[in-house]
Every structure is written in C-alpha cells, then in structure tokens.
Design a protein around this motif. Sequence first.
Motif, short mmCIF file in Angstrom:
data_model
loop_
_atom_site.label_atom_id
_atom_site.label_comp_id
_atom_site.label_asym_id
_atom_site.label_seq_id
_atom_site.Cartn_x
_atom_site.Cartn_y
_atom_site.Cartn_z
N GLN A 4 0.82 -1.21 0.00
CA GLN A 4 0.00 0.00 0.00
C GLN A 4 0.86 1.26 0.00
OE1 GLN A 4 -2.26 -0.54 3.53
NE2 GLN A 4 -0.66 0.17 4.90
N ASN A 6 -0.28 4.39 1.13
CA ASN A 6 -0.54 5.09 2.38
C ASN A 6 -1.41 4.21 3.28
OD1 ASN A 6 -0.61 7.37 0.06
ND2 ASN A 6 0.43 8.11 1.89
N LYS A 7 -1.31 4.46 4.57
CA LYS A 7 -2.11 3.70 5.51
C LYS A 7 -3.58 4.06 5.37
CE LYS A 7 -2.80 2.75 10.37
NZ LYS A 7 -2.33 2.91 11.74
N VAL A 8 -4.43 3.05 5.35
CA VAL A 8 -5.87 3.27 5.33
C VAL A 8 -6.36 3.24 6.77
CG1 VAL A 8 -8.08 2.37 4.53
CG2 VAL A 8 -6.07 2.16 3.09
N SER A 9 -6.96 4.34 7.20
CA SER A 9 -7.41 4.44 8.58
C SER A 9 -8.58 3.48 8.83
CB SER A 9 -7.82 5.87 8.91
OG SER A 9 -8.98 6.21 8.20
N LYS A 10 -8.82 3.21 10.10
CA LYS A 10 -9.92 2.32 10.47
C LYS A 10 -11.26 2.90 10.02
CE LYS A 10 -7.39 0.83 14.50
NZ LYS A 10 -7.24 0.99 15.96
N SER A 11 -11.38 4.21 10.07
CA SER A 11 -12.63 4.86 9.67
C SER A 11 -12.89 4.67 8.18
CB SER A 11 -12.57 6.34 10.01
OG SER A 11 -13.72 6.99 9.57
N ARG A 12 -11.89 4.88 7.35
CA ARG A 12 -12.07 4.70 5.90
C ARG A 12 -12.32 3.23 5.55
NH1 ARG A 12 -11.12 8.68 2.24
NH2 ARG A 12 -10.10 10.54 3.01
N ARG A 13 -11.60 2.35 6.21
CA ARG A 13 -11.79 0.92 5.97
C ARG A 13 -13.22 0.50 6.33
NH1 ARG A 13 -8.96 -2.38 10.28
NH2 ARG A 13 -10.83 -1.66 11.34
N ASN A 14 -13.71 0.95 7.49
CA ASN A 14 -15.05 0.57 7.93
C ASN A 14 -16.13 1.24 7.11
OD1 ASN A 14 -13.89 -1.04 9.85
ND2 ASN A 14 -14.01 0.49 11.47
N ASN A 15 -15.89 2.45 6.59
CA ASN A 15 -16.87 3.10 5.72
C ASN A 15 -17.01 2.33 4.42
OD1 ASN A 15 -17.73 5.25 7.30
ND2 ASN A 15 -16.05 6.58 6.64
#
Length: 68
Positions: A4, A6-15
């Motif tokens: 990857q 950039n890191k995918v935040s937990k919020s973006r992943r869960n959305n």
Amino acid sequence: MAVQQNKVSKSRRNNRRAHDSLVAANRNECDNCGELKRPHHVCPSCGHYATREVIADTTEIDLDEDAA
C-alpha cells in the motif's frame, strides 16, 4: 507483491465495508392462505402462485389401491 502507498485508517476501511452487511429476505403474505412466503415464488404451505393452484395438495389426490 502489492504494497500500500498510504495507511488506510480504520474509519475509511469501515466506511468501505458499511454496505457489506447481510439483510433479511423480505417476505410477502400469501393471498390464499395468509402464510409468509418469498416474493414471486410458489407458497410452500398451500401450493398457490398468483391466485392459482400450481402444486396439488397430496391429500386431494386419490390413488387406486392396485396402482401402487
């Protein structure tokens, strides 16, 4: 190997996963007997589909004794 950028935040992943949940199948009431059935399917309890009998009830069929 995929890495990857950039890191995918937990919020973006869960959305992104918000629409992946399972929903219960909708049920309709049979016009003939009132039992719940799947839409556009033959009623499993009475055998009717759209106000006409598709599957005959087994208690209504008379079989000859020697036909078995």
